[in-house]
Design a protein around this motif. Structure first.
Motif, mmCIF file in Angstrom:
data_model
loop_
_atom_site.group_PDB
_atom_site.id
_atom_site.type_symbol
_atom_site.label_atom_id
_atom_site.label_comp_id
_atom_site.label_asym_id
_atom_site.label_seq_id
_atom_site.Cartn_x
_atom_site.Cartn_y
_atom_site.Cartn_z
ATOM 1 N N TYR A 181 49.657 41.058 33.374
ATOM 2 C CA TYR A 181 49.488 42.504 33.461
ATOM 3 C C TYR A 181 50.503 43.122 34.405
ATOM 4 O O TYR A 181 51.035 42.464 35.302
ATOM 5 C CB TYR A 181 48.081 42.854 33.960
ATOM 6 C CG TYR A 181 46.998 42.614 32.932
ATOM 7 C CD1 TYR A 181 46.709 43.567 31.965
ATOM 8 C CD2 TYR A 181 46.279 41.416 32.923
ATOM 9 C CE1 TYR A 181 45.721 43.353 31.021
ATOM 10 C CE2 TYR A 181 45.295 41.189 31.983
ATOM 11 C CZ TYR A 181 45.016 42.160 31.027
ATOM 12 O OH TYR A 181 44.049 41.942 30.085
ATOM 13 N N GLU B 209 42.415 42.429 27.130
ATOM 14 C CA GLU B 209 41.784 41.116 27.219
ATOM 15 C C GLU B 209 41.365 40.625 25.831
ATOM 16 O O GLU B 209 41.471 39.438 25.522
ATOM 17 C CB GLU B 209 40.564 41.174 28.141
ATOM 18 C CG GLU B 209 40.897 41.140 29.619
ATOM 19 C CD GLU B 209 41.473 39.801 30.039
ATOM 20 O OE1 GLU B 209 40.705 38.835 30.213
ATOM 21 O OE2 GLU B 209 42.714 39.709 30.170
ATOM 22 N N PRO C 171 47.953 48.591 31.739
ATOM 23 C CA PRO C 171 46.743 49.374 31.447
ATOM 24 C C PRO C 171 46.600 50.480 32.482
ATOM 25 O O PRO C 171 47.054 50.342 33.617
ATOM 26 C CB PRO C 171 45.633 48.341 31.589
ATOM 27 C CG PRO C 171 46.156 47.396 32.633
ATOM 28 C CD PRO C 171 47.651 47.348 32.466
ATOM 29 N N ARG D 188 40.093 45.325 38.831
ATOM 30 C CA ARG D 188 39.701 44.886 37.483
ATOM 31 C C ARG D 188 40.758 43.982 36.874
ATOM 32 O O ARG D 188 40.436 42.949 36.269
ATOM 33 C CB ARG D 188 39.471 46.111 36.581
ATOM 34 C CG ARG D 188 39.212 45.774 35.117
ATOM 35 C CD ARG D 188 37.858 45.103 34.928
ATOM 36 N NE ARG D 188 37.648 44.731 33.538
ATOM 37 C CZ ARG D 188 37.982 43.543 33.016
ATOM 38 N NH1 ARG D 188 38.539 42.618 33.798
ATOM 39 N NH2 ARG D 188 37.742 43.278 31.748
ATOM 40 N N VAL D 189 42.020 44.353 37.024
ATOM 41 C CA VAL D 189 43.099 43.531 36.478
ATOM 42 C C VAL D 189 43.202 42.210 37.229
ATOM 43 O O VAL D 189 43.324 41.142 36.622
ATOM 44 C CB VAL D 189 44.441 44.288 36.523
ATOM 45 C CG1 VAL D 189 45.587 43.373 36.134
ATOM 46 C CG2 VAL D 189 44.409 45.506 35.595
ATOM 47 N N SER E 102 40.048 50.928 33.007
ATOM 48 C CA SER E 102 39.317 49.705 32.697
ATOM 49 C C SER E 102 39.131 49.486 31.200
ATOM 50 O O SER E 102 39.104 48.337 30.738
ATOM 51 C CB SER E 102 37.952 49.717 33.402
ATOM 52 O OG SER E 102 38.118 49.647 34.797
ATOM 53 N N THR F 56 40.939 39.285 36.304
ATOM 54 C CA THR F 56 41.208 38.465 35.115
ATOM 55 C C THR F 56 41.801 37.122 35.506
ATOM 56 O O THR F 56 41.790 36.183 34.711
ATOM 57 C CB THR F 56 42.181 39.172 34.147
ATOM 58 O OG1 THR F 56 43.484 39.252 34.749
ATOM 59 C CG2 THR F 56 41.689 40.562 33.774
ATOM 60 N N VAL G 87 42.073 47.647 30.013
ATOM 61 C CA VAL G 87 42.038 46.231 30.399
ATOM 62 C C VAL G 87 41.136 45.457 29.448
ATOM 63 O O VAL G 87 41.504 44.376 28.960
ATOM 64 C CB VAL G 87 41.555 46.062 31.856
ATOM 65 C CG1 VAL G 87 41.545 44.571 32.234
ATOM 66 C CG2 VAL G 87 42.429 46.839 32.818
#
Length: 341
Positions: free
Chosen positions: A122, A115, A105, A137-138, A108, A141, A111
């Motif tokens: 990722y 998701e 990605p 952000r990744v 965001s 997860t 992502v």
């Protein structure tokens, strides 16, 4: 999901090699799976999430770039991106064949989209290693995260690793990468994998833009747990990434030879292999080669080091010459210390 397997994770990077054709994209995924890829990677972005639609010099690739010289960034990404509406079908195609589908990605929103598709892991591309917001952000997860390190200073890697670890995500693999296309083997510096492994205590691998399989095989021999290579149907088909991509038969060779390389590493513990038992059995040892009588002198004419094993080790021969036999021994008998005075 752990990345460490009996063989490396062989990642087939689709990138822009679909050439904007959904049927070609499916054909390419199928070809990658048929070539032995254990994971297929896509890229999730739009031209608008990557850059602005401007034609000023800073928004163009430098004129002397070997592949994309003079192209507007926006035009390049517009032609290269994988339409988001393709992702679900391509992911499902991989899952039907028990191959891992995942993506890089670039913001965001990508992502969030991935998701929603249940992406199992990722990849952060080399050019995004300075985007801490994206990396955070990744990492949040909680899924395995692979980060390429091309065009990235070591201090920047320190920073991104800290960003990942502050989220509590410890499943990180760093890939040595040379961000030139195609890359020269002399620029690969795969010994840097050890530096990354030792400095950060992470798994390591290689994102390989060189031509051929030699650099990747060398990386596997040095402990790479993941190898990423671009794949295309035919290099002559062109496209932004075609010139440095592997054709399916080449990717298959990489998987076959890379798997052999990985399996050959084995263990530092020294022990004879079960497969060597017969070779060990027929190694040379000392045999009586002529009938001898009790009291006869041991000479190099009546005992010799011959195959198979079963007798005294040949290293003892000099200590036995000139001594006497204690008993009658027929030719063809493996020599025993009990025969000699």
């Amino acid at each position: 999901m752990k990345l460490v397997t009996q063989k490396p994770l062989f990642i087939a990077e689709i990138s822009a090699n679909h050439l904007g054709d959904f049927e070609r994209a499916k054909k390419l995924v199928t070809a990658a799976i048929g070539a032995g890829a254990t994971a297929v990677k896509f890229q999730t972005y739009t031209a608008a999430t990557m850059t602005l639609d401007l034609n000023t010099p800073e928004f163009r690739i430098s004129d002397d770039h070997a592949l994309w010289g003079g192209k507007k960034l926006y035009s390049l990404y517009e032609s290269a991106h994988t339409p988001w509406e393709w992702h679900e079908d391509l992911f499902n195609l991989c899952r039907e064949r028990s191959v891992i589908p995942f993506s890089s990605p670039f913001d965001s929103t990508a992502v969030d989209f991935l998701e929603s598709l249940g992406a199992p892991m990722y990849k952060i591309a080399s050019m995004e290693t300075g985007d801490h917001k994206l990396i955070r952000r990744v990492a949040e997860t909680g899924k395995p995260l692979i980060i390429s390190t091309g065009a990235t200073e070591l201090e920047e890697i320190d920073e991104l690793v800290e960003v990942v670890r502050k989220t509590g995500n410890s499943n990180l693999t760093l890939l040595v990468c040379t961000s030139s296309y195609p890359a020269k083997p002399a620029d690969a510096h795969i010994f840097r994998m050890k530096l990354l492994r030792d400095r950060f205590g992470v798994k390591v691998g290689l994102s390989d833009h060189t031509l051929g399989i030699g650099v990747s095989i060398a990386a596997i021999a040095l402990g790479a747990v993941a190898i990423e290579k671009h794949i295309t149907i035919k290099r002559s088909d062109g496209g932004p990434d075609g010139a440095f991509s592997m054709e399916p038969h080449e990717f298959k060779q990489l998987v076959e030879e890379g798997t052999s390389a990985a399996l050959s590493l084995g263990s530092e513990n020294w022990s004879m292999q079960e497969s060597e038992r017969e070779s060990r059995r027929i190694r040379r040892s000392l045999y009586v080669v002529k009938d001898v009588q009790a009291g006869e002198t041991v000479t190099e004419q009546n005992i010799r080091a011959i195959r198979p094993g079963g007798g005294i080790k040949p290293k003892y021969l000099p200590n036995l010459i000139g001594r006497k036999f204690l008993k009658e021994v027929p030719a063809g008998t493996p020599l025993d210390f009990l025969f000699i005075e």
